[in-house]
Scaffold this motif. Structure first.
Motif, PDB file in Angstrom:
ATOM      1  N   LEU B 195       0.861  -1.127   0.096  1.00 41.50           N
ATOM      2  CA  LEU B 195       0.078  -0.042   0.023  1.00 41.50           C
ATOM      3  C   LEU B 195       0.781   1.441   0.075  1.00 41.50           C
ATOM      4  O   LEU B 195       0.680   2.196  -0.699  1.00 41.50           O
ATOM      5  CB  LEU B 195      -0.925  -0.245   1.277  1.00 41.50           C
ATOM      6  CG  LEU B 195      -1.956  -1.250   1.155  1.00 41.50           C
ATOM      7  CD1 LEU B 195      -2.650  -1.019   2.751  1.00 41.50           C
ATOM      8  CD2 LEU B 195      -3.082  -0.841   0.258  1.00 41.50           C
ATOM      9  N   HIS B 196       1.816   1.040   0.860  1.00 47.10           N
ATOM     10  CA  HIS B 196       2.784   2.396   0.930  1.00 47.10           C
ATOM     11  C   HIS B 196       3.433   2.544  -0.596  1.00 47.10           C
ATOM     12  O   HIS B 196       3.429   3.546  -0.966  1.00 47.10           O
ATOM     13  CB  HIS B 196       4.044   2.138   1.759  1.00 47.10           C
ATOM     14  CG  HIS B 196       5.062   3.178   1.841  1.00 47.10           C
ATOM     15  ND1 HIS B 196       6.386   3.015   1.393  1.00 47.10           N
ATOM     16  CD2 HIS B 196       4.971   4.474   1.959  1.00 47.10           C
ATOM     17  CE1 HIS B 196       6.972   3.993   1.543  1.00 47.10           C
ATOM     18  NE2 HIS B 196       6.063   5.054   1.694  1.00 47.10           N
ATOM     19  N   ARG B 197       3.998   1.676  -1.204  1.00 49.04           N
ATOM     20  CA  ARG B 197       4.270   1.702  -2.545  1.00 49.04           C
ATOM     21  C   ARG B 197       3.446   2.385  -3.497  1.00 49.04           C
ATOM     22  O   ARG B 197       3.880   3.105  -4.137  1.00 49.04           O
ATOM     23  CB  ARG B 197       4.995   0.167  -2.924  1.00 49.04           C
ATOM     24  CG  ARG B 197       6.325  -0.114  -2.545  1.00 49.04           C
ATOM     25  CD  ARG B 197       6.895  -1.236  -3.368  1.00 49.04           C
ATOM     26  NE  ARG B 197       5.941  -2.664  -2.723  1.00 49.04           N
ATOM     27  CZ  ARG B 197       6.395  -3.201  -1.824  1.00 49.04           C
ATOM     28  NH1 ARG B 197       7.370  -2.871  -1.004  1.00 49.04           N
ATOM     29  NH2 ARG B 197       5.707  -4.382  -1.509  1.00 49.04           N
ATOM     30  N   GLU B 198       2.004   2.022  -3.215  1.00 45.53           N
ATOM     31  CA  GLU B 198       1.244   2.534  -4.060  1.00 45.53           C
ATOM     32  C   GLU B 198       0.628   4.128  -3.670  1.00 45.53           C
ATOM     33  O   GLU B 198      -0.259   4.564  -4.369  1.00 45.53           O
ATOM     34  CB  GLU B 198      -0.119   1.770  -4.056  1.00 45.53           C
ATOM     35  CG  GLU B 198       0.202   0.361  -4.604  1.00 45.53           C
ATOM     36  CD  GLU B 198      -1.070  -0.632  -4.190  1.00 45.53           C
ATOM     37  OE1 GLU B 198      -2.167  -0.251  -3.599  1.00 45.53           O
ATOM     38  OE2 GLU B 198      -0.882  -1.850  -4.319  1.00 45.53           O
ATOM     39  N   GLY B 199       1.392   4.569  -2.660  1.00 47.72           N
ATOM     40  CA  GLY B 199       1.219   5.822  -2.353  1.00 47.72           C
ATOM     41  C   GLY B 199       0.724   6.220  -1.116  1.00 47.72           C
ATOM     42  O   GLY B 199       0.474   7.390  -0.827  1.00 47.72           O
ATOM     43  N   ALA B 200       0.356   5.410  -0.330  1.00 50.36           N
ATOM     44  CA  ALA B 200      -0.349   5.517   0.962  1.00 50.36           C
ATOM     45  C   ALA B 200       0.313   5.974   2.224  1.00 50.36           C
ATOM     46  O   ALA B 200       1.724   5.662   2.078  1.00 50.36           O
ATOM     47  CB  ALA B 200      -0.881   4.117   1.548  1.00 50.36           C
ATOM     48  N   THR B 201       0.003   6.995   2.949  1.00 50.24           N
ATOM     49  CA  THR B 201       0.662   7.438   4.036  1.00 50.24           C
ATOM     50  C   THR B 201       0.429   6.413   5.149  1.00 50.24           C
ATOM     51  O   THR B 201      -0.603   6.336   5.527  1.00 50.24           O
ATOM     52  CB  THR B 201       0.676   8.846   4.352  1.00 50.24           C
ATOM     53  OG1 THR B 201       0.494   9.582   3.139  1.00 50.24           O
ATOM     54  CG2 THR B 201       1.310   9.338   5.426  1.00 50.24           C
ATOM     55  N   ILE B 202       1.473   5.953   5.935  1.00 48.87           N
ATOM     56  CA  ILE B 202       1.113   4.925   6.772  1.00 48.87           C
ATOM     57  C   ILE B 202       2.003   5.507   8.066  1.00 48.87           C
ATOM     58  O   ILE B 202       3.163   5.909   8.130  1.00 48.87           O
ATOM     59  CB  ILE B 202       1.630   3.823   6.514  1.00 48.87           C
ATOM     60  CG1 ILE B 202       0.828   3.346   5.335  1.00 48.87           C
ATOM     61  CG2 ILE B 202       1.419   2.544   7.550  1.00 48.87           C
ATOM     62  CD1 ILE B 202       1.271   1.808   4.785  1.00 48.87           C
ATOM     63  N   CYS B 203       1.164   5.365   9.424  1.00 48.90           N
ATOM     64  CA  CYS B 203       1.828   5.462  10.618  1.00 48.90           C
ATOM     65  C   CYS B 203       1.794   4.250  11.309  1.00 48.90           C
ATOM     66  O   CYS B 203       0.406   4.129  11.784  1.00 48.90           O
ATOM     67  CB  CYS B 203       1.645   6.870  11.287  1.00 48.90           C
ATOM     68  SG  CYS B 203       2.289   7.099  12.863  1.00 48.90           S
ATOM     69  N   MET B 204       2.681   3.447  11.882  1.00 46.13           N
ATOM     70  CA  MET B 204       2.631   2.143  12.496  1.00 46.13           C
ATOM     71  C   MET B 204       3.004   2.112  13.666  1.00 46.13           C
ATOM     72  O   MET B 204       4.299   2.659  13.953  1.00 46.13           O
ATOM     73  CB  MET B 204       3.019   0.976  11.555  1.00 46.13           C
ATOM     74  CG  MET B 204       2.806  -0.141  12.344  1.00 46.13           C
ATOM     75  SD  MET B 204       3.551  -1.511  11.056  1.00 46.13           S
ATOM     76  CE  MET B 204       5.134  -1.119  11.131  1.00 46.13           C
TER      77      MET B 204
END
Lengths: 594, 241
Positions: B195-204
């Motif tokens: 998902l990140h590679r597809e552009g999502a911003t993620i905070c885990m």
């Protein structure tokens, strides 16, 4: 309305998810809603539904207010003058109950009858099944003998034959020509009237007192106001009419005024307050049921804290959370309401079958659209009432804590909310129990009221002379009554018999004027001498009259409390309010007579 | 309108104090953090360091005691309950450790749920988004199943689909592998990476260094403060000593 379908789906699933919870909640609500629906079906039928007559709001009953009591019967001459002199009624009619001996149509039987003025049915807008109602003038003394029969009698005695018109019916040995059949659904529960088998014009009542202005004789009036006339205007009009009559006939009409009561109030006014009190009581029952279900909902909501925390985290507003829970509670209430409506239908039928005569217009009681609307409304309200507290409570989740810790609820808040419900339920239950206790106490006291006579083991019955004796001389009639008395007295188990004319204690009255001057009213020739001793519990002018058979010498005297009633019981004698009687009545009158 | 050059999340001097029985607990003490659009950030630190509290505040599940918080350049630290719920619904996708699927809803309904809280989103649009999200996580074939009929890994994938359905500005994942075995955990981490590679911003948030390595950047917290990695090691050694 995004997600409403989903909320409904979830609501339905929740009903099935916890069948035990659902069953308890639905049954609790069904009982609460059921008793409310049952009572509302009574209120709807008795108080709210319109009377089955055209323009029923224009119908009023008429009575005579006497100086010493209100709502008395109307004398026939006064009625005629009221008819003639008023300016506010389109028509006025009178009626009086009577029992006829029906002969010549199979086995002889006593039938319920009414003496009525000719315009009664026209006034009420009653359309006969066949034939016509009475024509103008047919109620005059000396008019041709015609009668109307009920649909029930038509069916029972004449097999509903189409050629009933023109046939003869013999009532009290007098032949009447049948001119019409009154429909089976015709009912009128007002003084002077009852559902009858035959209706005869008043002019055919061979009562020598009929034309005596001071004799009420049990007639009560019913009138239809002219269009646009208010009852206040009619009262003012009748005040003028009765004032003129009092001036013209002071001996009979002094102090007499007309009492006008809207027909509906006359028919059901006396049950309005008890029904409303009962509605309040069953309303409390529903509130208690709601409290119980609210507690169950709270307990279940506590188990769903995590679910609603998730919903809130995902963006559900408080309104949406509350909506979701209210949908669930309203669904629950609607199911309970549906079951309650079934219970009400069954319960109302069962109750009315046990107490058919205790309630006026009971035939109108049933589950109709209005009742179902009421059921839906109180179900909706109940759903909101028991659903709102759990919904509001759960709409304030501690998100981080709940989501992280697996939905542990805020136990302090939960207990407080549940405590509130318990306290409220207890308070309502105490009020309800107190009310029930007071009602039972009142009932017990009513049962224990000393009516002034001994009512135990007393049977009453009506008695008519056989047609063959209608024209017999007084001595023969007296002899027949004595023989009847002797025969009945000799039966095993009979301790005493007495006969009265006019009224049975607590069951009715017959009013006759009773001049203070000691003038004796015309005696009823059909009665034996000793029966014709009048006992009066009277004040002035008008008396409530019972003619009784003298006391049997061996019977112990009854305590002579205030009263005027006559009993047929062994231990009871004809009694009167001797204190009043001595003061107000001529010597030798107004006391228990022997 | 948002300025694409500005960070998606800007946090300055953020504090959070819990008051229990007259005892003050400083969960966060002057946290500064910025997350850019398209960034994949892992927050790590020892238990009780405040990482979950910080994630809750970022996700508007909680409010800070002090400091500034800009989401998409808008100040969000003092919003009311309803406005926070609206922003959560439109801007944030949550992935929880314990999945937090609703047991009485099907897979489809779970994914659809946050979309039903949006005003004026037509049903066909909801359906399209739900199916896209489920297909993205490989769960479209289970849309009529209930969560209890799924494995833990499958449930977490449905939870990811639920988070994706709303096309949020940022995905917040709180220990997303915490309730999964290593194989399923790895699968979920791969999914997030995709998902990140597809552009999502993620905070885990994670305490597992293996999974933290999936992120572009690691933020270390200790005693409610953001610290450098080296400092974290030193502080932890001091604490153990």
């Amino acid at each position: 309305m995004n997600g409403l379908a989903q909320d409904l789906r979830v609501g339905v699933r929740m009903l099935f998810k916890s069948p035990g919870f659902t069953a308890v909640a639905v049954l609790t609500l069904a009982l609460g809603i059921g008793v409310n629906t049952a009572l509302f079906s009574v209120i709807n039928g008795v108080l709210l539904s319109p009377l089955p007559f055209p323009e029923p709001d224009r119908l009023v009953t008429l009575h005579e207010n006497k100086p010493n009591f209100e709502g008395g019967s109307v004398s026939y001459p006064n009625f005629r003058d009221w008819q003639k002199d008023n300016r506010t009624f389109s028509s006025i009619a009178i009626a009086r109950r009577y029992s006829f001996s029906l002969t010549g149509s199979g086995e002889a039987e006593q039938v319920r009858g009414e003496f009525v003025s000719s315009d009664l049915f026209t006034l009420l807008g009653v359309t006969p099944v066949v034939g016509r109602t009475f024509a103008e003038g047919e109620d005059q003394v000396g008019a041709g003998p015609v009668a109307l029969v009920s649909a029930g009698l038509w069916n029972r005695k004449f097999s509903s034959e189409a050629d009933i018109l023109g046939k003869t019916i013999v009532l009290d040995a007098k032949a009447y020509t049948i001119v019409g059949v009154i429909p089976a659904n015709f009912q009128l529960s007002v003084p002077g009237f009852r559902e009858s088998d035959v209706y005869v014009p008043v002019g055919h009542w061979a009562n020598p007192l009929l034309l005596q202005r001071g004799a009420g004789l049990g007639f009560h009036g019913i009138g239809r106001l002219k269009t646009g006339v208010t009852i206040e205007q009619a009262r003012a009009d009748m005040d003028g009419v009765t004032r003129n009559l009092a001036a013209a006939f002071p001996d009979a009409d002094k102090g007499i005024t007309a009492s006008l009561v809207p027909l509906k109030q006359q028919m059901v006014g006396h049950v309005r307050q008890p029904l409303m009190v009962l509605l309040g009581a069953v309303g409390f029952v529903l509130l208690i049921a709601c409290g119980n279900v609210a507690n169950l909902m709270l307990a279940r909501a506590n188990g769903r804290t995590r679910e609603f925390a998730v919903r809130t985290a995902l963006g559900a507003s408080r309104v949406r959370v509350v909506r979701q829970l209210l949908i669930e509670s309203i669904l629950l209430a609607m199911v309970g309401g549906g079951l309650g409506a079934l219970l009400a239908w069954w319960g109302a039928r069962a109750a009315l079958s046990v107490l058919p005569a205790a309630l006026p217009r009971s035939e109108q009681v049933g589950i109709d659209g209005h009742v179902l609307l009421f059921t839906a409304a109180i179900s909706l309200c109940a759903g909101i009432v028991f659903g709102i507290m759990p919904a509001l409570k759960i709409s304030h989740p501690r998100l981080q804590e709940t989501l992280k810790q697996g939905g542990r609820g805020a136990s302090g808040t939960r207990n407080r909310a549940q405590d509130v419900f318990v306290v409220a339920e207890m308070a309502l239950a105490v009020v309800l129990l107190t009310g029930a206790g007071l009602t039972i106490r009142s009932l017990v006291r009513l049962w224990n009221v000393d009516p002034g006579f001994n009512p135990h083991n007393v049977l009453t019955f009506g008695l008519s002379l056989p047609p063959s004796m209608v024209k017999a001389n007084p001595d023969a009639i007296r002899a027949a009554f004595r023989e009847f008395d002797t025969r009945i007295s000799s039966l095993a188990g009979i301790q005493a018999v007495s006969q009265s004319w006019g009224a049975i204690p607590l069951d009715g009255d017959d009013e006759t004027d009773r001049p203070d001057q000691g003038d004796r009213v015309q005696e009823n020739p059909a009665l034996p001498e000793e029966v014709d001793d009048h006992v009066e519990g009277i004040h002035l002018g008008l008396s409530v009259e019972c003619d009784v058979r003298p006391e049997q010498p061996a019977r112990p005297a009854l305590s002579r409390r205030a009263g005027m009633l006559v009993s047929l019981a062994r231990d009871v004698n004809a009694i009167a309010d001797s204190r009043r009687s001595r003061r107000r009545l001529p010597p030798g009158r107004g006391q228990a007579t022997r | 309108m948002t300025d694409e050059s500005l960070p998606l999340i800007q946090i300055a001097d953020l504090t959070k104090v819990f008051y229990t029985d007259e005892i003050e607990t400083h969960a966060l003490s002057g946290v500064h953090l910025s997350i850019s659009k398209g960034e994949y950030v892992a927050m790590s630190g020892p238990s009780g360091c405040g990482k979950s509290t910080l994630l809750s505040i970022i996700g508007l599940l909680d409010t800070p005691t002090g400091g500034r918080y800009l989401l998409n350049t808008k100040s969000v630290e003092n919003l009311d309950f309803a406005e926070r719920a609206r922003i959560r619904n439109q801007e944030i996708g949550f992935i929880f450790q314990s999945f937090n699927l609703i047991g009485d809803l099907t897979v489809y309904e779970n994914v659809e749920l946050p979309l039903t809280y949006r005003q004026r989103m037509p049903s066909p649009e909801r359906k399209k988004r739900v199916m896209e999200a489920l297909e993205r996580v490989g769960m479209a074939h289970r849309l009529r199943h209930y969560p209890s009929q799924l494995s833990g890994g499958q449930q977490q994938r449905v939870a990811v689909a639920r988070a994706l359905g709303g096309k949020p500005s940022i995905l917040l994942a709180d220990e997303p592998t915490g309730n999964l075995d290593s194989r399923n955990g790895e699968a979920v981490m791969e999914l997030l990476a995709d998902l990140h590679r597809e552009g999502a911003t993620i905070c885990m948030v994670t305490h597992d260094p293996r999974f933290a390595k999936h992120a572009q950047r690691e933020v270390h917290l200790f005693d409610g403060k953001v610290v450098a990695e080296e400092e974290l090691h030193k502080l932890m050694q001091d604490a153990q000593a």
